[in-house]
Scaffold this motif. Structure first.
Motif, mmCIF file in Angstrom:
data_model
loop_
_atom_site.group_PDB
_atom_site.id
_atom_site.type_symbol
_atom_site.label_atom_id
_atom_site.label_comp_id
_atom_site.label_asym_id
_atom_site.label_seq_id
_atom_site.Cartn_x
_atom_site.Cartn_y
_atom_site.Cartn_z
ATOM 1 N N GLU A 90 0.827 -1.210 0.000
ATOM 2 C CA GLU A 90 0.000 0.000 0.000
ATOM 3 C C GLU A 90 0.863 1.262 0.000
ATOM 4 O OE1 GLU A 90 -2.522 -0.641 3.386
ATOM 5 O OE2 GLU A 90 -3.876 -1.974 2.255
ATOM 6 N N HIS A 91 1.950 1.238 0.749
ATOM 7 C CA HIS A 91 2.849 2.399 0.765
ATOM 8 C C HIS A 91 3.463 2.606 -0.616
ATOM 9 C CE1 HIS A 91 5.753 5.356 2.041
ATOM 10 N NE2 HIS A 91 6.661 4.660 1.383
ATOM 11 N N ARG A 92 3.917 1.522 -1.222
ATOM 12 C CA ARG A 92 4.541 1.635 -2.545
ATOM 13 C C ARG A 92 3.528 2.108 -3.592
ATOM 14 N NH1 ARG A 92 9.671 -0.181 -3.116
ATOM 15 N NH2 ARG A 92 9.382 -0.746 -5.308
ATOM 16 N N GLU A 93 2.288 1.702 -3.459
ATOM 17 C CA GLU A 93 1.253 2.178 -4.374
ATOM 18 C C GLU A 93 1.048 3.678 -4.197
ATOM 19 O OE1 GLU A 93 -3.495 1.508 -5.110
ATOM 20 O OE2 GLU A 93 -2.303 -0.226 -4.502
ATOM 21 N N TRP A 94 1.006 4.133 -2.938
ATOM 22 C CA TRP A 94 0.886 5.571 -2.671
ATOM 23 C C TRP A 94 2.081 6.311 -3.268
ATOM 24 C CZ3 TRP A 94 4.611 8.239 0.028
ATOM 25 C CH2 TRP A 94 4.371 9.611 0.144
ATOM 26 N N LEU A 95 3.292 5.790 -3.037
ATOM 27 C CA LEU A 95 4.495 6.461 -3.525
ATOM 28 C C LEU A 95 4.503 6.506 -5.049
ATOM 29 C CD1 LEU A 95 7.179 7.849 -3.038
ATOM 30 C CD2 LEU A 95 8.231 5.586 -2.757
ATOM 31 N N THR A 96 4.129 5.416 -5.679
ATOM 32 C CA THR A 96 4.063 5.409 -7.138
ATOM 33 C C THR A 96 3.089 6.465 -7.637
ATOM 34 O OG1 THR A 96 4.644 3.064 -7.244
ATOM 35 C CG2 THR A 96 3.564 3.996 -9.184
ATOM 36 N N ASP A 97 1.933 6.547 -7.026
ATOM 37 C CA ASP A 97 0.948 7.559 -7.419
ATOM 38 C C ASP A 97 1.505 8.978 -7.238
ATOM 39 O OD1 ASP A 97 -0.862 5.557 -8.047
ATOM 40 O OD2 ASP A 97 -2.053 5.807 -6.209
ATOM 41 N N ALA A 98 2.208 9.199 -6.140
ATOM 42 C CA ALA A 98 2.797 10.517 -5.903
ATOM 43 C C ALA A 98 3.853 10.827 -6.957
ATOM 44 C CB ALA A 98 3.406 10.576 -4.496
ATOM 45 N N PHE A 151 11.708 5.489 -11.809
ATOM 46 C CA PHE A 151 12.307 6.229 -10.699
ATOM 47 C C PHE A 151 12.255 5.413 -9.412
ATOM 48 C CE2 PHE A 151 12.404 9.099 -7.113
ATOM 49 C CZ PHE A 151 13.477 9.925 -7.418
ATOM 50 N N LEU A 152 11.137 4.749 -9.163
ATOM 51 C CA LEU A 152 11.014 3.952 -7.937
ATOM 52 C C LEU A 152 12.019 2.813 -7.930
ATOM 53 C CD1 LEU A 152 9.650 3.538 -5.242
ATOM 54 C CD2 LEU A 152 7.828 2.295 -6.411
ATOM 55 N N LEU A 153 12.212 2.170 -9.061
ATOM 56 C CA LEU A 153 13.216 1.111 -9.144
ATOM 57 C C LEU A 153 14.621 1.680 -8.916
ATOM 58 C CD1 LEU A 153 13.763 -1.872 -9.619
ATOM 59 C CD2 LEU A 153 13.924 -1.358 -12.070
ATOM 60 N N ALA A 154 14.902 2.842 -9.495
ATOM 61 C CA ALA A 154 16.206 3.485 -9.275
ATOM 62 C C ALA A 154 16.368 3.885 -7.807
ATOM 63 C CB ALA A 154 16.350 4.704 -10.186
ATOM 64 N N GLY A 156 17.249 0.854 -5.764
ATOM 65 C CA GLY A 156 18.661 0.541 -5.952
ATOM 66 C C GLY A 156 19.566 1.516 -5.213
ATOM 67 N N ALA A 157 19.228 2.796 -5.262
ATOM 68 C CA ALA A 157 20.050 3.800 -4.581
ATOM 69 C C ALA A 157 20.022 3.599 -3.072
ATOM 70 C CB ALA A 157 19.566 5.207 -4.944
ATOM 71 N N GLU A 158 18.845 3.268 -2.541
ATOM 72 C CA GLU A 158 18.756 3.034 -1.098
ATOM 73 C C GLU A 158 19.586 1.816 -0.693
ATOM 74 O OE1 GLU A 158 14.438 4.926 0.091
ATOM 75 O OE2 GLU A 158 14.458 2.950 -0.859
ATOM 76 N N SER A 159 19.512 0.769 -1.478
ATOM 77 C CA SER A 159 20.328 -0.422 -1.184
ATOM 78 C C SER A 159 21.807 -0.118 -1.349
ATOM 79 C CB SER A 159 19.927 -1.584 -2.102
ATOM 80 O OG SER A 159 18.611 -1.977 -1.840
ATOM 81 N N ALA A 208 25.751 6.151 -4.914
ATOM 82 C CA ALA A 208 24.348 5.768 -5.081
ATOM 83 C C ALA A 208 23.483 6.989 -5.352
ATOM 84 C CB ALA A 208 23.856 5.027 -3.840
ATOM 85 N N THR A 209 23.754 8.072 -4.649
ATOM 86 C CA THR A 209 23.008 9.306 -4.849
ATOM 87 C C THR A 209 23.270 9.878 -6.240
ATOM 88 O OG1 THR A 209 23.110 9.777 -2.476
ATOM 89 C CG2 THR A 209 22.616 11.623 -3.923
ATOM 90 N N ALA A 210 24.525 9.873 -6.649
ATOM 91 C CA ALA A 210 24.870 10.385 -7.985
ATOM 92 C C ALA A 210 24.190 9.557 -9.072
ATOM 93 C CB ALA A 210 26.384 10.387 -8.170
ATOM 94 N N SER A 211 24.153 8.253 -8.895
ATOM 95 C CA SER A 211 23.500 7.383 -9.866
ATOM 96 C C SER A 211 21.994 7.673 -9.943
ATOM 97 C CB SER A 211 23.747 5.918 -9.497
ATOM 98 O OG SER A 211 23.098 5.072 -10.403
ATOM 99 N N LEU A 212 21.374 7.862 -8.792
ATOM 100 C CA LEU A 212 19.955 8.191 -8.774
ATOM 101 C C LEU A 212 19.701 9.513 -9.488
ATOM 102 C CD1 LEU A 212 17.063 7.515 -7.880
ATOM 103 C CD2 LEU A 212 17.579 8.678 -5.705
ATOM 104 N N ARG A 213 20.564 10.484 -9.272
ATOM 105 C CA ARG A 213 20.403 11.775 -9.959
ATOM 106 C C ARG A 213 20.532 11.611 -11.473
ATOM 107 N NH1 ARG A 213 20.145 16.210 -6.656
ATOM 108 N NH2 ARG A 213 21.005 15.985 -4.580
#
Length: 175
Positions: free
Chosen positions: A114-122, A142-145, A148-151, A161-166
């Protein structure tokens, strides 16, 4: 109790932290714990609900900023970068919780979904505002990236990880 649970569950993991330790470190009686939560799983769900509420509030604060379009996505990236590079960052509490509860029908996994669904919608809303032709696809990418960045930030180099996400976000935004 919730503050203690939030700290211990995030820092050490949900399954490894027992009820007796939660009770001891939060300085409540066993009777108080059971009166309010009844079981550890109820407390785990309250912990996740608190995390969700903080994420909702953070997104609302982002949307209240005087930025729009691609700049709003970049403002989100700044917030994420601060979190990923912060002291005590231990990955996504959502991914961590999902990893500890393998049964996809468990209420914890339902809360994560449910959280991921909310985040995807946002995120769809952010990419739509940024003028992306396919905001749903951009949100998924973006969510998949972000996952990965969080991991990567937790297991390796938070700056890389932050640079890759950017870079991923810049590609999604057409920069």
């Amino acid at each position: 109790m919730l503050t203690t649970a939030d700290r211990l569950f995030y820092d050490e993991g949900i399954r490894v932290v027992g009820v007796d330790r939660l009770i001891s470190e939060s300085s409540v009686t066993k009777a108080t714990f059971y009166k309010h939560f009844g079981a550890k799983d109820t407390l785990v769900l309250a912990y996740l609900a608190g995390r969700h509420e903080r994420d909702v509030e953070a997104m609302a604060a982002l949307l209240d900023q005087d930025v729009a379009g691609a700049d709003r996505v970049r403002a989100l990236l700044d917030t994420v970068a601060t979190r990923l590079q912060g002291a005590g960052f231990r990955g996504s509490p959502w991914v961590n919780a999902a990893a500890e509860f393998s049964d996809p029908t468990h209420p914890v996994r339902t809360a994560v979904a449910e959280h991921r669904e909310w985040l995807t919608d946002a995120l769809v809303g952010l990419f739509k505002d940024a003028g992306h032709a396919m905001p749903g696809d951009a949100a998924d990418d973006f969510l998949l990236a972000l996952d990965g960045a969080e991991s990567g930030a937790y297991c390796g180099d938070a700056i890389a990880a932050t640079a890759s996400l950017r870079r991923a976000a810049d590609r999604l935004l057409g920069a």
